[in-house]
Design an enzyme around this catalytic site. Sequence first.
Site, short mmCIF file in Angstrom:
data_model
loop_
_atom_site.label_atom_id
_atom_site.label_comp_id
_atom_site.label_asym_id
_atom_site.label_seq_id
_atom_site.Cartn_x
_atom_site.Cartn_y
_atom_site.Cartn_z
N GLU A 22 1.79 -0.25 -4.81
CA GLU A 22 0.98 0.96 -5.24
C GLU A 22 1.67 2.20 -4.73
O GLU A 22 1.98 2.30 -3.75
CB GLU A 22 -0.32 0.79 -4.26
CG GLU A 22 -1.53 1.83 -4.82
CD GLU A 22 -2.21 2.51 -3.68
OE1 GLU A 22 -3.29 2.89 -3.75
OE2 GLU A 22 -1.64 2.85 -2.60
N ASP A 78 0.78 -1.22 -0.17
CA ASP A 78 0.05 0.01 0.06
C ASP A 78 0.86 1.20 -0.07
O ASP A 78 1.98 1.47 0.94
CB ASP A 78 -0.95 0.21 1.37
CG ASP A 78 -1.60 1.25 1.38
OD1 ASP A 78 -2.83 1.35 0.42
OD2 ASP A 78 -1.67 2.09 2.18
C1 GLC Z 1 -4.05 3.67 -0.36
C2 GLC Z 1 -5.52 2.83 -0.31
C3 GLC Z 1 -6.61 3.72 0.27
C4 GLC Z 1 -5.96 4.06 1.75
C5 GLC Z 1 -4.67 4.59 1.55
C6 GLC Z 1 -4.06 4.81 2.89
O1 GLC Z 1 -4.27 4.45 -1.50
O2 GLC Z 1 -5.71 2.03 -1.60
O3 GLC Z 1 -7.45 2.79 0.39
O4 GLC Z 1 -6.91 4.88 2.16
O5 GLC Z 1 -3.77 4.10 0.67
O6 GLC Z 1 -3.57 3.68 3.27
#
Ligand code: GLC
Length: 515
Positions: A272, A201
Amino acid sequence: MSDLKWWETAVIYQIYPRSYQDSNGDGIGDLQGIISRLDYIAGLGVDAIWISPFFKSPQKDFGYDVSDYCDINPEYGTLDDFDQMIAKVHDLGMKLMIDIVPAHCSDQHAWFQESRQSRDNPKADWFHWVDPLPDGSAPTNWLSFFGGRAWTFEPRRQQYYLHNFLPEQPNLNHANPDVRQAFVDIAKFWFDRGVDGFRLDAVHTINADSAPYQNNLANPDFVLGELPQQQQPFFRQLHDSAQLNQPSIQQFSEAYRACADSYEGDRYLMGELHGDDPIKASQTFTDTGRLHATYNFNLLAWDGLSVDGLKQAITSAVAAFNGTGRLSFAFSNHDVPRVGTRQLKNLGLTDAQRPAMQLLLLKLETCLIGSTCVYMGEELALSDVQDIPVDKMQDPWGIEFAPVFLGRDTCRTPMVWRKSEPNGGFSSANQTWLPVSAQHLDSAGLDEADRKGSVYNQFAEFLAWRKQQPAFMSANVISDITGGPRQIIFDRTSDQQTLRCCFDFDTLTATFEEV
Ligand code: GLC
Ligand code: CA
């Protein structure tokens, strides 16, 4: 047939566990619920499942605020349930990916509870604690993604701590080797339980720098967007200048890669990330010895893309990664409005055309290079749910800006399974955590799996065919994107086969021709 690693061509089905299937009538999805739906997922012919966080968490950001990385939130089940789940996923021939949140934890995590008490406790340096400026204000001009400052004051230490998201999500200090080791231990814990990979994440928000931190520069190209969340002052800054995507992050990705490589069976790391220049950041993160791939945001534009916009989005992503499987495309996830509504509007199509458009987009995304993440409900052509009453909303980001901006609840409502059952078969509770959408009942999962010609069944047939095509399965090579104003055309090429793939947005059909 493939010479590639599984993750280079994988179709990955994303589950938001709170909304998949409730097994015990409390109105909240859980791991036993997921287990009961694994045959449905396997029936699609996907290669892997990615489950959003189910770890212990106060659920301020619905699991992206973790208070124990090595245990299951009691609402979702137990570690025994997890073991049962992974065994069944593997029996069905699929891989399992889970979602690790390395940049921040919950303010309720024991690490932060201890750290915030004083300046000299054993966890004192596990977060980014910084003295106020002489006038008492925050150390830098950094802003949070969810609105407001990225710094919150802690009176016990007379210091500020950093949080790129909610104040309840303090950023971990990855400059501290103990923090880095703690995350390697977390990876081992889950790899030892058989997990095949991680979706990591928000890796661009990991911070491994030390104070004094620099101010972000102003963004000279800022234009006020139409959407309220684009108007947040956050976008007036260039983040890669100081707050995000700093080179020191790579200590994390290198340690994770070394850990993944020490296990058998191609364990996979997909990061991500975003940034002022996301493609450049993706390349840096996937340099030798770092993450295997990054999750590409180009197709996820909040208000959808024109056909020309889709072409540009694909072109710029593949320009950097052609010939590799080091990226993962997605049209939907738990953070943006569902593609079934977003793209429909943008392409000027009618609601009756939604299933055909969704099937076309599913085929398009699974014909591109690299892996694809398909969000639960895309196989049913679900619409985005934009009529949730404000008093039923759950997402803190949406609650902050409603009703002008609805946040992320619209794509997170519970899955429906049988039109004839209470709550569409999601739960026997009187009230579910987010309302079940009446507009989804005509596309319930099990009903659609039973119905000949449904999007679910046509997509399953397509994935079975895709697996037999060397052009998709044994090389990640794609030609330039061409086609008329309402078409997307490209060739996928391997040693054995070249397939010309044509996606027509007037007829809403995809055709494939060997050339
Ligand atoms: C990422 C997740 C999202 C979350 C953020 C903070 O973007 O996909 O849902 O709120 O990280 O962890
Ligand atoms: Ca439940």
